[in-house]
Design a protein around this motif. Structure first.
Motif, PDB file in Angstrom:
ATOM      1  N   TYR A   8      48.480  31.516  36.441  1.00  0.00           N
ATOM      2  CA  TYR A   8      48.775  32.829  37.017  1.00  0.00           C
ATOM      3  C   TYR A   8      48.313  33.937  36.080  1.00  0.00           C
ATOM      4  N   PHE A   9      47.868  35.030  36.688  1.00  0.00           N
ATOM      5  CA  PHE A   9      47.539  36.248  35.944  1.00  0.00           C
ATOM      6  C   PHE A   9      48.429  37.365  36.448  1.00  0.00           C
ATOM      7  N   LEU A  10      49.064  38.079  35.517  1.00  0.00           N
ATOM      8  CA  LEU A  10      50.002  39.129  35.884  1.00  0.00           C
ATOM      9  C   LEU A  10      49.851  40.327  34.954  1.00  0.00           C
ATOM     10  N   PRO A  11      49.231  41.426  35.405  1.00  0.00           N
ATOM     11  CA  PRO A  11      49.169  42.634  34.574  1.00  0.00           C
ATOM     12  C   PRO A  11      50.447  43.460  34.731  1.00  0.00           C
ATOM     13  N   LEU A  12      50.991  43.918  33.626  1.00  0.00           N
ATOM     14  CA  LEU A  12      52.119  44.856  33.643  1.00  0.00           C
ATOM     15  C   LEU A  12      51.712  46.232  33.134  1.00  0.00           C
ATOM     16  N   GLY A  13      50.445  46.401  32.805  1.00  0.00           N
ATOM     17  CA  GLY A  13      49.915  47.686  32.369  1.00  0.00           C
ATOM     18  C   GLY A  13      48.406  47.622  32.340  1.00  0.00           C
ATOM     19  N   GLY A  14      47.741  48.748  32.611  1.00  0.00           N
ATOM     20  CA  GLY A  14      46.285  48.802  32.539  1.00  0.00           C
ATOM     21  C   GLY A  14      45.556  48.507  33.832  1.00  0.00           C
ATOM     22  N   SER A  15      46.278  48.184  34.900  1.00  0.00           N
ATOM     23  CA  SER A  15      45.645  47.950  36.203  1.00  0.00           C
ATOM     24  C   SER A  15      46.164  49.007  37.173  1.00  0.00           C
ATOM     25  N   ILE A 416      48.910  37.001  40.387  1.00  0.00           N
ATOM     26  CA  ILE A 416      47.765  36.374  41.044  1.00  0.00           C
ATOM     27  C   ILE A 416      47.718  34.896  40.683  1.00  0.00           C
ATOM     28  N   ARG A 417      47.664  34.049  41.689  1.00  0.00           N
ATOM     29  CA  ARG A 417      47.520  32.611  41.450  1.00  0.00           C
ATOM     30  C   ARG A 417      46.034  32.263  41.433  1.00  0.00           C
ATOM     31  N   LEU A 418      45.615  31.545  40.390  1.00  0.00           N
ATOM     32  CA  LEU A 418      44.232  31.100  40.243  1.00  0.00           C
ATOM     33  C   LEU A 418      44.198  29.607  40.462  1.00  0.00           C
ATOM     34  N   CYS A 419      43.439  29.196  41.439  1.00  0.00           N
ATOM     35  CA  CYS A 419      43.413  27.788  41.800  1.00  0.00           C
ATOM     36  C   CYS A 419      42.004  27.393  42.231  1.00  0.00           C
ATOM     37  N   GLY A 420      41.330  26.588  41.409  1.00  0.00           N
ATOM     38  CA  GLY A 420      39.968  26.171  41.738  1.00  0.00           C
ATOM     39  C   GLY A 420      39.037  27.367  41.784  1.00  0.00           C
ATOM     40  N   ASP A 421      38.408  27.592  42.937  1.00  0.00           N
ATOM     41  CA  ASP A 421      37.520  28.741  43.071  1.00  0.00           C
ATOM     42  C   ASP A 421      38.161  29.837  43.919  1.00  0.00           C
ATOM     43  N   ILE A 425      47.025  37.026  45.596  1.00  0.00           N
ATOM     44  CA  ILE A 425      48.251  37.669  45.138  1.00  0.00           C
ATOM     45  C   ILE A 425      49.423  36.981  45.827  1.00  0.00           C
ATOM     46  N   VAL A 426      50.358  36.469  45.039  1.00  0.00           N
ATOM     47  CA  VAL A 426      51.469  35.706  45.610  1.00  0.00           C
ATOM     48  C   VAL A 426      52.809  36.432  45.492  1.00  0.00           C
ATOM     49  N   GLU A 427      52.867  37.462  44.667  1.00  0.00           N
ATOM     50  CA  GLU A 427      54.157  38.115  44.433  1.00  0.00           C
ATOM     51  C   GLU A 427      53.918  39.450  43.752  1.00  0.00           C
ATOM     52  N   THR A 428      54.836  40.367  43.979  1.00  0.00           N
ATOM     53  CA  THR A 428      54.833  41.634  43.242  1.00  0.00           C
ATOM     54  C   THR A 428      56.133  41.726  42.466  1.00  0.00           C
ATOM     55  N   VAL A 429      56.021  41.887  41.147  1.00  0.00           N
ATOM     56  CA  VAL A 429      57.200  41.948  40.289  1.00  0.00           C
ATOM     57  C   VAL A 429      57.352  43.363  39.734  1.00  0.00           C
ATOM     58  N   HIS A 430      58.471  43.587  39.088  1.00  0.00           N
ATOM     59  CA  HIS A 430      58.737  44.926  38.567  1.00  0.00           C
ATOM     60  C   HIS A 430      57.741  45.284  37.457  1.00  0.00           C
ATOM     61  N   SER A 431      57.227  46.491  37.533  1.00  0.00           N
ATOM     62  CA  SER A 431      56.425  47.055  36.448  1.00  0.00           C
ATOM     63  C   SER A 431      56.782  48.534  36.359  1.00  0.00           C
ATOM     64  N   GLY A 432      56.323  49.182  35.351  1.00  0.00           N
ATOM     65  CA  GLY A 432      56.634  50.602  35.205  1.00  0.00           C
ATOM     66  C   GLY A 432      56.371  51.049  33.787  1.00  0.00           C
ATOM     67  N   ARG A 433      56.956  52.183  33.436  1.00  0.00           N
ATOM     68  CA  ARG A 433      56.744  52.762  32.112  1.00  0.00           C
ATOM     69  C   ARG A 433      58.073  53.033  31.419  1.00  0.00           C
TER      70      ARG A 433
END
Length: 554
Positions: A8-15, A416-421, A425-433
């Motif tokens: 999984y890839f999960l940005p909490l800042g910079g995107s 984001i779930r990465l699987c093969g090719d 996006i599978v979920e939205t979690v809390h982010s903020g400042r």
């Protein structure tokens, strides 16, 4: 839901923004953090924000480490503020590790935190993640891409980069290794989007040095050059040009001194006999002096602004100086930079910027550079990061147009779930400042920031009422105004408030006068009504009740 066998890839800042980078990779219920940076905000009394880390903080036992791609503030600046909540080991190459160590030392965490120094082109294991550091080029020494390998696949995380054929300081981009990793197979490319709207290629540091040389050769007075202190190649350029032009160079600004020290310690800069302190530079003939300073973004406390206002203790600008801004404008800083430029020009100082001369070159990839990266790595999925929404959307489309099979555009908090090719996006979690208010981190929507905004717009009224046990005034109301009206209007405005206060007390029921809170509320209610009707904006107000007790009978 997170499945242990998937990556999984999960940005909490910079995107969705430029700055405040924080990226997470998850595999087998383990998490790897890449970068932990700050951004700058316009909040009354505060100007720095960090990512809100509550998502990973609630899984802190699963966080195996923090890997840093390079030493810019938007990638390391939050470490001293948030590390005590994370407690994980930190991994970085020598130059970046030295910067991180100094930041931790400033807040007394250098002994508590473990900073592992990874050699250039090094390879390490952190939990189930195997990570290889790959040389890139950028506007700071030792920028690295990370090849993050797991049994589920390999991700190439670029960090910030450009293709610089002549970086002047540090190694060249390791194109051969990038191609080899592409041959091995790359599931996803997580890539810098800053310059997606720029056609062609980004110029090299050698190019901007030659352009600055052409510009400065014809300057007879003192040269003041402002740039980002972290751009050690630009610092080296200033030192080289000063020597070639027969000038002595001095540094102005704490961060400039710090990067000069770290650059020397890590072998990127050499001690030079023509480097002098500011006091000696001030005594030189103008034709012999070169000052390299901080403040290219118009910051109030940086060296250039203080010099322009005559507030710097060791250096002041002269009307025959020439000021060169060798930097880009960070979005959001336009107002401060243009105000500083106007201040300089009103004094007759010659000003050169990237708008009227070739004084700067970007540290990020333009479109042709991106095409090369795609060709070397050949990813199955593109995940654009490090950009505002428009940058990310454009980068995703650009990658698809160049033949990358899939692109997923993230936002802070999208898992984001990465699987093969494939990727989804599978979920939205809390982010903020989190806003750094003094030494305390508070939520971005903290109410006291709204109070400060209100104070800055409408001012404050402080009222003190001295009453007896029956709630009758014992003296005139004491009214203090802060930023409410012009000084010449204060007297009549205070009279208006006095009449309103007395009127509110006059119609107040007798039993209401006996309770301080009820008395205060009724007075405030009357004042709000009158101010709203007569002035529109209602200042913030505070009312203090002093109730005098009767003297005991003898």
């Amino acid at each position: 839901m997170t499945k242990p066998s998937e990556l999984y890839f999960l940005p909490l800042g910079g995107s969705g923004e430029i700055g405040m980078n924080l990226n997470l990779y998850g595999y087998k219920n383990q998490w790897l953090m890449v970068d932990l940076g700050i951004t700058f905000v316009e909040k009354p009394g505060a100007d720095i924000a960090t990512p809100d880390i509550r998502y990973i903080e609630s899984r802190i036992k699963d966080l195996k480490g923090l890997v840093v791609t390079h030493g810019h503030e938007d990638h390391i600046g939050a470490i001293p503020h948030l590390w005590s909540r994370l407690g994980c080991p930190i991994y970085a190459t020598p130059f970046t590790a030295e910067l991180v160590h100094r930041k931790l030392k400033e807040v007394g965490l250098d002994k508590a935190a473990t900073v592992h120094v990874v050699p250039l082109q090094g390879r390490i294991d952190i939990g189930d993640f195997n990570i290889e550091f790959i040389d890139l080029t950028h506007s700071i020494p030792e920028p690295t891409a990370l090849a993050i390998r797991t049994p589920a696949g390999t991700v190439l995380h670029t960090g910030d980069w450009k293709i610089d054929s002549d970086p002047l300081v540090g190694n060249n981009i390791d194109t051969n290794r990038l191609k080899e990793i592409g041959d091995e197979g790359v599931m996803a490319l997580v890539c810098d989007s800053t310059n997606i709207f720029v056609e062609g290629r980004t110029e090299s540091e050698a190019w901007v040095r030659n352009e600055l040389r052409k510009l400065m050769t014809n300057i007879s007075g003192r040269i003041i050059m402002a740039c980002f202190a972290s751009n050690v190649a630009r610092l080296q350029t200033a030192m080289t040009l000063a020597k070639d032009l027969g000038r002595k160079i001095a540094f102005a600004g704490r961060s400039m001194d710090r990067f000069y020290e770290v650059g020397r310690k890590c072998g990127y800069l050499e001690a030079q006999s023509h480097v002098v302190d500011l006091r000696e530079a001030a005594r030189l003939d103008p034709s012999e002096a070169f000052i390299l300073c901080t403040g290219s973004q118009g910051e109030n406390n940086a060296a250039l602004k203080r010099m322009a206002l005559g507030k710097h203790p060791r250096a002041r600008l002269r009307d025959d100086d020439t000021v060169v801004f060798s930097s880009r404008v960070i979005p959001g800083n336009e107002k401060d930079i243009h105000a500083l430029e106007r201040l300089l020009k009103t004094r007759g100082i010659q000003v050169y910027t990237s708008e009227n001369a070739s004084t700067h070159v970007s540290g990020h990839p333009a479109q042709e550079d991106l095409k090369d990266m795609y060709a070397w790595v050949r990813p199955k999925v593109l995940i654009p990061v490090h950009g505002e929404d428009a940058h990310l959307e454009a980068h995703g489309k650009f990658g698809l147009d160049q033949g990358i099979p899939h692109a997923v555009v993230p936002h802070n908090g999208t898992k984001i779930r990465l699987c093969g090719d494939q990727a989804e996006i599978v979920e939205t979690v809390h982010s903020g400042r989190l806003i750094l208010d003094g030494v305390t981190l508070v939520q971005d929507n903290a109410g006291h920031f709204k109070d400060r905004d209100h104070l800055s717009e409408a001012g404050h009224i402080a009222i003190t009422l001295v009453v007896n046990k029956d709630g009758n005034l014992m003296s005139d109301p004491q009214v203090t105004l802060v930023g409410v009206c012009a000084p010449e209007a204060e007297k009549s405005f205070i009279k208006e408030l006095d009449r309103t206060i007395r009127g509110s007390l006059k119609v107040m029921p007798t039993n209401g006068r006996l309770d301080n809170e009820v008395l205060r509320a009724d007075v405030m209610k009357g004042l709000h009504k009158v101010l709203r009707n007569t002035r529109g904006k209602v200042p913030s107000m505070s009312t203090h009740i002093v109730r005098l007790k009767p003297k005991p009978k003898k």
